[in-house]
Design an enzyme around this catalytic site. Sequence first.
Site, PDB file in Angstrom:
ATOM      1  N   SER A  51       0.817  -1.217   0.000  1.00  0.00           N
ATOM      2  CA  SER A  51       0.000   0.000   0.000  1.00  0.00           C
ATOM      3  C   SER A  51       0.852   1.270   0.000  1.00  0.00           C
ATOM      4  O   SER A  51       1.509   1.585  -0.988  1.00  0.00           O
ATOM      5  CB  SER A  51      -0.954  -0.050   1.191  1.00  0.00           C
ATOM      6  OG  SER A  51      -1.925   0.964   1.125  1.00  0.00           O
ATOM      7  N   ASP A  95      10.139   5.224 -10.249  1.00  0.00           N
ATOM      8  CA  ASP A  95       9.731   5.774 -11.547  1.00  0.00           C
ATOM      9  C   ASP A  95      10.475   7.061 -11.883  1.00  0.00           C
ATOM     10  O   ASP A  95      10.723   7.364 -13.053  1.00  0.00           O
ATOM     11  CB  ASP A  95       8.222   6.038 -11.556  1.00  0.00           C
ATOM     12  CG  ASP A  95       7.419   4.771 -11.798  1.00  0.00           C
ATOM     13  OD1 ASP A  95       8.027   3.689 -11.888  1.00  0.00           O
ATOM     14  OD2 ASP A  95       6.174   4.859 -11.890  1.00  0.00           O
ATOM     15  N   LYS A 132      -0.709  -4.233  -3.089  1.00  0.00           N
ATOM     16  CA  LYS A 132      -1.991  -3.729  -2.605  1.00  0.00           C
ATOM     17  C   LYS A 132      -2.182  -2.317  -3.156  1.00  0.00           C
ATOM     18  O   LYS A 132      -1.638  -1.352  -2.623  1.00  0.00           O
ATOM     19  CB  LYS A 132      -2.016  -3.736  -1.077  1.00  0.00           C
ATOM     20  CG  LYS A 132      -3.409  -3.613  -0.456  1.00  0.00           C
ATOM     21  CD  LYS A 132      -3.865  -2.195  -0.324  1.00  0.00           C
ATOM     22  CE  LYS A 132      -5.198  -2.091   0.398  1.00  0.00           C
ATOM     23  NZ  LYS A 132      -5.696  -0.701   0.480  1.00  0.00           N
TER      24      LYS A 132
END
Length: 532
Positions: free
Chosen positions: A297, A308, A322
Amino acid sequence: MKRTLILLTYLLLITATVSAQKLHINTGKDSPLSKLQWAEIAITNMYVDSVNENKLVEDAIRGMLEKLDPHSAYSTPEEVKELNEPLQGNFEGVGVQFNIVEDTLMIIQTINDGPSEKVGILAGDRIVSVNDTTIAGVKMQKNKIMKMLRGPKGTKVKVGIVRRGIPDVLTFNITRDKIPITTVDASYMIRPGVGYIRVGSFGATTYQEFLEALQKLMKDPKTGKAQILKSLILDLQDNGGGLLQTAVKLTNEFLEKGDLIVYTEGLKQPRQEFRANSSGELTKTKVAVLVNEFSASASEILSGALQDHDRATIIGRRTFGKGLVQRPIPLPDESMIRLTIAHYYTPSGRCIQKPYKKGDKKAYDNDLDTRYKNGEFTNADSIHFNDSLKYETLKKHRIVYGGGGIMPDIFVPLDTTQYTKFHRSLSAKSFVINANLKYIDKHRKELLAEYKDFDDFNSRFEFPTESINEMYAEAEKQNVKPKDDEEKTHTTTSLKTQLKALVARDLWSMTEYFRIMNETNHIVKAALKEIY
């Protein structure tokens, strides 16, 4: 139809907290809502036996949610309170850390400046009664004892204490207060110029705790002078997540103004973006983020964003996966529905959520076992990604994959030989923690007198073999024993490190525990190799 109107009125009242969008509710005679209402009325008024109407409705709600995704859920009022406490950053109670040893509650530590410390309760004390109710030697469940000790701020609770060296039972009246829940487990300079911060979860106070830990890292603890923080290891191993806003605030510390951190989107939820605002303290610091299969999460939001943007090296094993956004919907009796309304996406567009089949929670819950059996924890080549879910990082254009979880840049296999089967059995049956508690209870004062500080302790202390052999003897009575001398020798070596770390924790804090254990953690070692 009175109940239908009440339900409809309530749903309309909560639209502001549920969503900015309008709820479209069909209340016609052929509507699902009307059908459900008639069924409940029929059962309540006509069924052959008596029924619990509240439970009937709860079961209906659970039944509906179970057919959806694995994270939509219903919680009772009691469960809501338990779920919210770790996120709120505090609870109301007496301020002690304790464990149960031989059916007796032993205090491991008192919270600094907390209610128990203020009245003179000490580490090592045993609580034998609460409000004249005996809790020692009666095999009372730990959660029941916790409920007895906790209570609203300002209320009093009377405890009976047995203290080593004092024959009589001592009585203390404690005034309950707010007790902080810390989520930054440890912070220290793991190597010259390299800081280490471990975040256990993302709660309401995590961001402030993180900033305070960061400031301490930038000062020499002995001289108080400023020291250079060249690199940072951010440890999110076993961090199951928490609050989205906290994850965004922490990620902001590492990114440049305008950098996308995460966005959410669902069928009936428009895209919502969260971006960095350029106030970060660590935009130029070299960073390694540590993750494993239990990082989920909010942990995946942070690690996915930094990966990224090519801002950090992600080290460890593929994360949990999740990536579903739940919105809490409060119900009139203080129970709650947590309803999934959107997905989380990393800046490159990767969906964090791993695949699932609606209504099949068993397969979803067994996913980590399946990964282990397929060799994913020990061999990176066993992890297969779909080429249709291939993405590129935003600056260096490296290949990353969607389809569930964050795959680290540096894979660290699980060392299945580090802990023997015998060691795992000793831990699972509480022999290890009990051996530590017995030792610290007996030797706390002499240890604090012997070692001037943690560094002195760390360089000279070794957990005694005699105490480990006593534990082995106790375990053998329950048929827990090594298969041969080799397994026993291996177990003893790893136990000495673990028990030394547990003693350090009880004498000082969790930071000292991780200072010892991290020297044997393969993911931490890989991070040091990468950035030090």
